[in-house]
Design a protein around this motif. Structure first.
Motif, PDB file in Angstrom:
ATOM      1  N   TYR A   7       0.852  -1.184   0.000  1.00 35.18           N
ATOM      2  CA  TYR A   7       0.000   0.000   0.000  1.00 35.18           C
ATOM      3  C   TYR A   7       0.888   1.234   0.000  1.00 35.18           C
ATOM      4  CZ  TYR A   7      -3.735  -3.116   1.525  1.00 35.18           C
ATOM      5  OH  TYR A   7      -4.657  -4.131   1.612  1.00 35.18           O
ATOM      6  N   ASP A  10      -3.073   4.604   2.241  1.00 36.11           N
ATOM      7  CA  ASP A  10      -4.263   3.755   2.278  1.00 36.11           C
ATOM      8  C   ASP A  10      -4.594   3.145   0.920  1.00 36.11           C
ATOM      9  OD1 ASP A  10      -4.633   4.294   4.949  1.00 36.11           O
ATOM     10  OD2 ASP A  10      -5.971   5.992   4.583  1.00 36.11           O
ATOM     11  N   GLU A  11      -3.849   3.502  -0.105  1.00 37.93           N
ATOM     12  CA  GLU A  11      -4.148   3.051  -1.460  1.00 37.93           C
ATOM     13  C   GLU A  11      -3.430   1.737  -1.782  1.00 37.93           C
ATOM     14  OE1 GLU A  11      -3.528   4.611  -6.022  1.00 37.93           O
ATOM     15  OE2 GLU A  11      -3.352   6.028  -4.384  1.00 37.93           O
ATOM     16  N   PHE A  12      -4.205   0.710  -2.148  1.00 33.54           N
ATOM     17  CA  PHE A  12      -3.646  -0.581  -2.511  1.00 33.54           C
ATOM     18  C   PHE A  12      -2.873  -0.455  -3.814  1.00 33.54           C
ATOM     19  CE2 PHE A  12      -4.090  -4.341  -5.184  1.00 33.54           C
ATOM     20  CZ  PHE A  12      -3.376  -5.250  -4.420  1.00 33.54           C
TER      21      PHE A  12
END
Length: 63
Positions: A7, A10-12
């Motif tokens: 990540y 919070d972004e995969f």
């Protein structure tokens, strides 16, 4: 095989083995494994904008 999720904040970004993740990030496997250590996690927490940093989570197999 152990798999990891990457990540950025919070972004995969990616799922794969340590070798695949290191290749995705463009770093050595040893550097990738450093992202799993408590030392790295403490450093990220101390930063002003921890959401911009790489976070690696180990995915465990359910048996």
């Amino acid at each position: 095989m152990k798999e990891y999720a990457i990540y950025r904040g919070d972004e995969f970004k990616y799922i794969g083995t340590a070798e695949e993740c290191a290749e995705f990030l463009g770093c050595k496997v040893e550097t990738f494994k450093f992202y799993l250590t408590p030392t790295y996690q403490r450093r990220v927490e101390k930063r002003k904008r921890p959401k911009n940093y790489i976070v690696v989570v180990r995915l465990d197999d359910e048996e």
